[in-house]
Design a protein around this motif. Sequence first.
Motif, short mmCIF file in Angstrom:
data_model
loop_
_atom_site.label_atom_id
_atom_site.label_comp_id
_atom_site.label_asym_id
_atom_site.label_seq_id
_atom_site.Cartn_x
_atom_site.Cartn_y
_atom_site.Cartn_z
N GLU A 195 7.42 22.36 -4.61
CA GLU A 195 6.59 21.15 -4.65
C GLU A 195 5.11 21.48 -4.38
O GLU A 195 4.51 20.98 -3.42
N PRO A 196 4.49 22.29 -5.22
CA PRO A 196 3.11 22.72 -4.95
C PRO A 196 2.06 21.64 -5.16
O PRO A 196 0.94 21.78 -4.69
N THR A 197 2.39 20.55 -5.89
CA THR A 197 1.37 19.55 -6.21
C THR A 197 1.22 18.46 -5.16
O THR A 197 0.33 17.62 -5.28
N ASN A 198 2.09 18.44 -4.15
CA ASN A 198 1.98 17.39 -3.12
C ASN A 198 0.59 17.39 -2.51
O ASN A 198 0.11 18.42 -2.03
N HIS A 199 -0.09 16.25 -2.55
CA HIS A 199 -1.41 16.02 -1.95
C HIS A 199 -2.57 16.58 -2.78
O HIS A 199 -3.73 16.35 -2.42
N LEU A 200 -2.30 17.31 -3.86
CA LEU A 200 -3.41 17.85 -4.65
C LEU A 200 -3.96 16.77 -5.58
O LEU A 200 -3.22 15.97 -6.13
N ASP A 201 -5.30 16.76 -5.74
CA ASP A 201 -5.89 15.80 -6.68
C ASP A 201 -5.67 16.28 -8.11
O ASP A 201 -5.23 17.41 -8.36
N MET A 202 -5.97 15.40 -9.07
CA MET A 202 -5.63 15.69 -10.48
C MET A 202 -6.38 16.90 -11.01
O MET A 202 -5.82 17.70 -11.78
N GLU A 203 -7.65 17.02 -10.63
CA GLU A 203 -8.42 18.16 -11.12
C GLU A 203 -7.81 19.48 -10.65
O GLU A 203 -7.72 20.45 -11.41
N THR A 204 -7.36 19.50 -9.39
CA THR A 204 -6.77 20.72 -8.84
C THR A 204 -5.42 21.01 -9.49
O THR A 204 -5.07 22.17 -9.72
N LEU A 211 0.85 -1.19 0.00
CA LEU A 211 0.00 0.00 0.00
C LEU A 211 0.89 1.24 0.00
O LEU A 211 1.69 1.44 0.92
N LEU A 212 0.75 2.07 -1.02
CA LEU A 212 1.56 3.28 -1.15
C LEU A 212 0.64 4.49 -1.21
O LEU A 212 -0.31 4.52 -1.99
N ASP A 213 0.93 5.49 -0.39
CA ASP A 213 0.14 6.72 -0.36
C ASP A 213 1.01 7.87 -0.83
O ASP A 213 1.90 8.33 -0.13
N GLU A 214 0.75 8.33 -2.04
CA GLU A 214 1.51 9.43 -2.66
C GLU A 214 3.02 9.19 -2.55
O GLU A 214 3.75 10.02 -1.98
N PRO A 215 3.54 8.10 -3.08
CA PRO A 215 4.97 7.80 -2.93
C PRO A 215 5.87 8.82 -3.62
O PRO A 215 7.02 8.99 -3.22
N THR A 216 5.38 9.49 -4.66
CA THR A 216 6.23 10.44 -5.39
C THR A 216 6.40 11.76 -4.65
O THR A 216 7.26 12.56 -5.02
N ASN A 217 5.60 12.00 -3.59
CA ASN A 217 5.72 13.27 -2.86
C ASN A 217 7.10 13.47 -2.26
O ASN A 217 7.58 14.59 -2.11
N MET A 218 7.74 12.37 -1.86
CA MET A 218 9.02 12.47 -1.15
C MET A 218 10.21 12.32 -2.10
O MET A 218 11.36 12.34 -1.65
N LEU A 219 9.97 12.18 -3.40
CA LEU A 219 11.03 11.85 -4.34
C LEU A 219 11.28 12.98 -5.33
O LEU A 219 10.38 13.76 -5.64
N ASP A 220 12.51 13.03 -5.84
CA ASP A 220 12.82 13.94 -6.94
C ASP A 220 12.54 13.22 -8.26
O ASP A 220 12.18 12.04 -8.29
N VAL A 221 12.69 13.92 -9.37
CA VAL A 221 12.34 13.36 -10.68
C VAL A 221 13.16 12.10 -10.97
O VAL A 221 12.64 11.11 -11.49
N ARG A 222 14.44 12.13 -10.64
CA ARG A 222 15.30 10.97 -10.91
C ARG A 222 14.80 9.74 -10.17
O ARG A 222 14.69 8.65 -10.75
#
Length: 683
Positions: free
Chosen positions: A610-619, A339-350
């Motif tokens: 990092e303004p998109t952390n936790h925002l849904d796709m529509e937002t 179970l992963l909850d927003e795993p990309t929030n803590m990561l850089d692009v690489r």
Amino acid sequence: VSEWKQVLAAMFPTSSVLDCGGAEFEDGEEVYDAIGGLLQGSSADCKNEDDIRDICLQMFNTLKLSNGHAASKQVLLDTPVQLSQISAECGKSTVDARKLEKAEAKLKQKQGRRNERDSQKTTSPLVLEEASASQASSKKDSRVDLSGKNRTYDIRIENFDVSFGERSLLQGAELSLSTGRRYGLIGRNGLGKTTLLKMLASRSLRVPAHITILHVEQEVAGDDTGALQSVLESDTVREGLLTEERLLNARIANGTLGRFKCFCRIFTLLGMETVRLSEIYAKLEEIEADKAPARASIILCGLGFSPKMQTLTTKEFSGGWRMRLALARALFAKPDLLLLDEPTNMLDVRAILWLENYLQTWQTTILVVSHDRNFLNAVVTDIIHLHSQRLESYRGDYENFVKTKEDRLKNQQREYEAQFQYREHIQVFIDRFRYNANRAAQVQSKLKLLEKLFPDNFEKLSPPVLQLDEVEFYYNTDQRLFTQLSVSADLESRICIVGENGAGKSTMLKLLMGELTPVNGIRHAHRNLKIGYFSQHHVDQLDLNVCSIELLLNKFPGRNEEEYRHQLGGYGITGELATRPVASLSGGQKSRVAFAQMTMPCPNFYILDEPTNHLDMETIEALAKALNKFKGGVVLVSHDERLIRLVCRELWVCEHGNVRRVEGGFDEYRDILQEQFRKEGYL
């Protein structure tokens, strides 16, 4: 009351009891506790305990009555009192100083406890609502599960409800997860995606007991365990076998068996130990235990841990890096359900690119909450859409979900039109369709409003608007972050900064804002420049104990409530959401509150970390459109490929103490990273 106080003044001229009103006592017994002993010891005529209790009760009732009167009715002792006359009426007064002190101390103690209770009422910690889940039970499934005969790794949960406090998040929902499939759980902020993961992880929703679950939610605890060892220890099977092997070898080597006098018994036990060791070695070989350190190291490298960092203890890492360690442990342990909850929030692009490649070959089941559509397109095989308190499944990645959903809506529309004449037979369908249509309209109207929330009624500023010239910066001389850094931005700029974590992206933003002062070099900013800053850790900067309206009121006082509500409403924080404690909002809703706070003073330049952390796709889509319409400058740090492609015209890579511009944009940067992975053997 005046008479009682005059009597007490004559009998106990130093007593602080005179300063107390009816509000100081809860009943007549408290009055007796305070002065009963003094009355009994001070008056020759007042020896009977019951009489004294009656007097104290009368005093309490009189004081209570006086306390309810208006202030103008209160009697003040500002006239002379004839002590001799009062003393004669009450009898001989023999004040016991010790009893007087004891009574005053007792009264102060009671008052202190009362003040403490009042203080706790106003400063008590915020009690948040809790999530709960319930589901229809099947005796047959329960028996099979308890018997240990259930060998399937598919998960099917039927007819279940999930609520958060009094709010219902899911009703009569169904969830099916087939082993080996990778599911993306999507839906707007605040609908219950994270709560659903927690209910699965805690087994509040029934998952077969033999299925192992890992929920990457909390960071690894900081202690003296090395980073690499921490990852290795997450494989409990391997660790158990190695521990048993060490114990058996130690028992044999230390002559533990030698204490037995019977040679035959020694021989038998030694044989048993040897057989067990053989079994352990066979099992270790089967799970390729010898390759585990290399596999763990590859995972850590992919997530950004250098060889040197892998030798550091977990307590030496920040919270963000410990979250990466938690992810590394989960990937290494290979649970049956990840179970992963927003795993990309803590990561850089690489690191995101590496994770996408790694998860594409994952053998067991994944359920991931993500609002990164590019990540979902690269990783998932199925989409689960949470809306209207239910779950709908779609085969394929996110793009296929969008297409299929549109086709479903078209089919519903055609069916609605074709069967309109049989309204009485399909009323339920029509109501549901109308509900969805109305909700969609509401969402669209909110998103259109969001697109207009970056006001740009400001004067044009002549360049250079913001500039760093030959800047050198370091926190300590052993680690120079920047040398000869020269960058500039103006009101036309749409710049995205990328780079590995620790390369200095957030530090560079703080240099641009003037929060940090260069060691050498110059920062130049236009005198009329007004910067709006969105921090990567914006939630830490919000007062979680107040509601959103109070938050804005405290930050920008002097406006009426309607203005604060209007500002919050533009970001979807409407109605009772605006009056709830910020702590009770979802991660995405907290981000929206932070945006409302950032835009209220109408900046002409935005710096977003990092303004998109936790925002849904529509937002995220609405945010991109808003930034494109905004007439001021924008510099942002982001790992969200979709936002970068929609907004940014320039891509700056932060690395090796400097910043370089990538002419080919995100496509060129992605190709560079893929080539690095191939050279380093991570793919």
